[in-house]
Design a protein around this motif. Structure first.
Motif, PDB file in Angstrom:
ATOM      1  N   UNK A   1     -67.992  57.045  35.556  1.00 44.57           N
ATOM      2  CA  UNK A   1     -69.074  57.058  34.557  1.00 44.57           C
ATOM      3  C   UNK A   1     -69.699  55.668  34.416  1.00 44.57           C
ATOM      4  N   UNK A   2     -68.851  54.641  34.366  1.00 45.99           N
ATOM      5  CA  UNK A   2     -69.367  53.264  34.255  1.00 45.99           C
ATOM      6  C   UNK A   2     -70.292  52.931  35.426  1.00 45.99           C
ATOM      7  N   UNK A   3     -69.823  53.288  36.626  1.00 42.64           N
ATOM      8  CA  UNK A   3     -70.602  52.912  37.817  1.00 42.64           C
ATOM      9  C   UNK A   3     -71.903  53.714  37.916  1.00 42.64           C
ATOM     10  N   UNK A   4     -71.831  54.988  37.550  1.00 41.10           N
ATOM     11  CA  UNK A   4     -73.049  55.809  37.585  1.00 41.10           C
ATOM     12  C   UNK A   4     -74.061  55.280  36.559  1.00 41.10           C
ATOM     13  N   UNK A   5     -73.547  54.932  35.403  1.00 43.04           N
ATOM     14  CA  UNK A   5     -74.420  54.401  34.349  1.00 43.04           C
ATOM     15  C   UNK A   5     -75.076  53.092  34.804  1.00 43.04           C
ATOM     16  N   UNK A   6     -74.259  52.225  35.379  1.00 42.82           N
ATOM     17  CA  UNK A   6     -74.775  50.933  35.855  1.00 42.82           C
ATOM     18  C   UNK A   6     -75.823  51.159  36.950  1.00 42.82           C
ATOM     19  N   UNK A   7     -75.563  52.138  37.819  1.00 40.04           N
ATOM     20  CA  UNK A   7     -76.515  52.448  38.893  1.00 40.04           C
ATOM     21  C   UNK A   7     -77.862  52.843  38.300  1.00 40.04           C
ATOM     22  N   UNK A   8     -77.814  53.689  37.276  1.00 42.28           N
ATOM     23  CA  UNK A   8     -79.068  54.141  36.684  1.00 42.28           C
ATOM     24  C   UNK A   8     -79.800  53.011  35.957  1.00 42.28           C
ATOM     25  N   UNK A   9     -79.032  52.134  35.324  1.00 38.85           N
ATOM     26  CA  UNK A   9     -79.687  51.014  34.638  1.00 38.85           C
ATOM     27  C   UNK A   9     -80.367  50.094  35.661  1.00 38.85           C
ATOM     28  N   UNK A  10     -79.741  49.958  36.821  1.00 35.43           N
ATOM     29  CA  UNK A  10     -80.387  49.151  37.870  1.00 35.43           C
ATOM     30  C   UNK A  10     -81.631  49.855  38.406  1.00 35.43           C
ATOM     31  N   UNK A  11     -81.548  51.199  38.420  1.00 32.72           N
ATOM     32  CA  UNK A  11     -82.724  51.958  38.865  1.00 32.72           C
ATOM     33  C   UNK A  11     -83.896  51.679  37.922  1.00 32.72           C
ATOM     34  N   UNK A  12     -83.615  51.660  36.620  1.00 27.34           N
ATOM     35  CA  UNK A  12     -84.709  51.403  35.668  1.00 27.34           C
ATOM     36  C   UNK A  12     -85.329  50.037  35.916  1.00 27.34           C
ATOM     37  N   UNK A  13     -84.471  49.040  36.158  1.00 25.15           N
ATOM     38  CA  UNK A  13     -84.979  47.682  36.429  1.00 25.15           C
ATOM     39  C   UNK A  13     -85.870  47.677  37.674  1.00 25.15           C
ATOM     40  N   UNK A  14     -85.329  48.278  38.732  1.00 24.72           N
ATOM     41  CA  UNK A  14     -86.008  48.194  40.019  1.00 24.72           C
ATOM     42  C   UNK A  14     -87.255  49.073  40.053  1.00 24.72           C
ATOM     43  N   UNK A  15     -87.148  50.281  39.529  1.00 31.69           N
ATOM     44  CA  UNK A  15     -88.273  51.213  39.614  1.00 31.69           C
ATOM     45  C   UNK A  15     -89.418  50.776  38.711  1.00 31.69           C
TER      46      UNK A  15
END
Lengths: 189, 317
Positions: free
Chosen positions: A37-51
């Motif tokens: 869950x932590x890693x999936x959440x972090x992945x999505x937060x990075x997606x928001x930054x990048x996208x």
């Protein structure tokens, strides 16, 4: 930043990708749901930054998997080997692949230290459960070449685990049937 | 797919909610797409966005639900923030070096005082980012969790990190305001000498208003934080008050931009009538004004909605 993120598009992308993304991560952490869950959440937060900066990629799932993969590698590179117990992983049994968080941590630690070519083929075969034929087709190799690479990758992995600094000097990995890993052929499906 | 690798439905809902919230927050703080023409500046929205990013840097991004699990997570967080602190320190060193070089050039008459203020604003921003990250690192070392930046976040071992970071962040719009006021005075001087148009003065004034509004928003947040800690506002009311302050900031800033855009349009119409510009320039100016007006109308609506919620909760505060 390029401007507002389209909320509806993102939520749609989230709903389409979250289950395969979670499964991708969960398999690699041996089903440790806290870590997944932590890693999936972090992945999505990075997606928001990048996208937000670059726009949504054409294939969001592929992008998310790549970032999740990098986060996993980064996570396992930081893990202190003293915290790991290599004996939880029975490498000689080729059907045995990390099904518990402890075993996943051992394998993850070692895979994060393998060359990309070895780590990728192990991931394809074990985590993504791709048959040899498919791996061969995707990589433009013969099935025999894939089997050879798998064998070598597995030997490298075992070597890494055997030489973990935390591992007691006199212990050896359990091997099924009494033989050593090097004496065995990598079984393919 | 194996059920073991299926996500928990509660997690799915929570993450979706968190993403929506984060997207809305970012969109609220994102700069409007259309920009006024004018000299280089430190627009207040960009300043606030930067500050929120630096204050949040992972905290807002990963949000409150992302709670660290054990010492290992703490180590990962700590090392990540230590790297950010190091980068911020290097950035500050470079900016300070540039500032000192500009000071020397100004004293020799080789650069304008405006350039000096520009570098001072940049140095203030770099310093605030560094201090803010250092505070976040301190918070992580105490809690082992991502730092919390919501106004309604609790105290950490008796320390109010939220307030400390707000006060550090306030130095950015303070420096920006000083810079914009100096630019405004310069524009007025040039206008009185006949070397600048009145619109240049208006543009400088609009940027000064933006910086002032940004500073006021920080002050307002500090005061809301105090009311929350003194139990005069509950968590929801405090968050609503912050939304109100942010919407009011946007309204003030957009109001002055719309006013400026209107004057630019009038000028474009006159120039076209005199035959000194083309129709396309007039159309561009009209579009710019309409976009800003639409943005302002949306902000008015946001503000009205927030205020209605505050009123509805009136008795609960």
């Amino acid at each position: 930043m390029t401007g507002p993120l389209p909320e509806q598009d993102l939520i749609l992308a989230y709903r389409e990708t979250i289950r395969p993304l979670y499964a991708y991560v969960s398999r690699r952490v041996g089903g440790d749901f806290n870590l997944a869950e932590d890693l999936v959440q972090e992945t999505w937060m990075r997606a928001l930054d990048d996208w937000q900066a670059k726009g949504r990629p054409d294939d969001p799932l592929a992008w998310l998997r790549r970032v999740a993969h990098n986060l996993l590698v980064s996570h396992y590179r930081r893990i202190k080997d003293q915290a790991l117990d290599p004996s939880v992983m029975d490498l000689a049994d080729e059907r045995s692949w990390p099904s518990t968080p402890d075993a996943a941590a051992v394998v993850g630690w070692a895979m994060a230290r393998l060359r990309l070519v070895h780590a990728e083929i192990l991931e394809d075969f074990y985590f993504d459960e791709k048959p040899v034929q498919q791996i061969a087709a995707e990589r433009g190799l013969s099935e025999r070449a894939v089997e050879g690479r798998l064998r070598r990758a597995r030997a490298k992995l075992r070597d890494k685990i055997e030489h973990m600094p935390s591992r007691p000097a006199d212990s050896r990995l359990r091997t099924a049937g009494g033989g050593t890993e090097h004496e065995r052929q990598t079984r393919t499906r | 797919m194996n059920g073991k690798h299926e996500p928990d439905s509660e997690f799915l809902e929570k993450l979706e909610w968190q993403i929506s919230r984060e997207v809305r927050r970012r969109n609220r703080t994102a700069p409007p797409r259309s920009r006024m023409k004018g000299p280089r500046s430190v627009p207040a929205f960009a300043v606030i966005g930067l500050m929120l990013l630096s204050m949040g840097a992972g905290a807002a991004a990963v949000a409150a639900a992302y709670q660290a699990q054990g010492g290992e997570r703490r180590d990962i967080l700590t090392s990540g923030f230590e790297r950010r602190v190091q980068l911020a320190r290097e950035r500050l060193a470079m900016t300070t070096e540039q500032l000192q070089a500009t000071e020397r050039r100004v004293s020799l008459g080789a650069a304008k005082r405006e350039d000096l203020l520009d570098w001072r604003a940049k140095a203030a921003e770099a310093e605030a980012q560094l201090k803010s990250l250092e505070l976040e690192l301190e918070e992580i070392r105490i809690t082992g969790h991502e730092p919390l930046s919501d106004i309604s976040s609790p105290l950490v071992s008796g320390r109010d990190f939220v307030n400390e970071r707000l006060r550090v962040g306030m130095t950015i719009p303070e420096a920006a305001l000083e810079l914009e006021q100096a630019r405004m005075r310069e524009a007025e001087k040039r206008f009185s000498l006949g070397t600048a148009e009145y619109l240049d003065v208006e543009a400088a004034r609009a940027r000064a208003v933006e910086a002032e509004a940004a500073l006021e928003a920080f002050r307002r947040k500090v005061s809301i934080r105090q009311l929350f800690l003194n139990r005069k506002l509950d968590a929801v009311a405090a968050d609503l008050r912050v939304l109100e302050a942010e919407a009011a900031l946007r309204r003030k800033s957009l109001g002055s931009q719309v006013e400026l855009a209107r004057k630019e349009l009038e000028r474009a119409v006159k120039k076209f009538e005199l035959g000194t510009s083309q129709k396309v320039q007039q159309a561009e100016a009209a579009l710019r004004m309409q976009l800003l007006e639409a943005e302002l109308a949306k902000t008015e609506l946001d503000l009205a909605l927030v205020r209605r919620q505050i009123e509805q909760r009136g008795g609960k505060e």
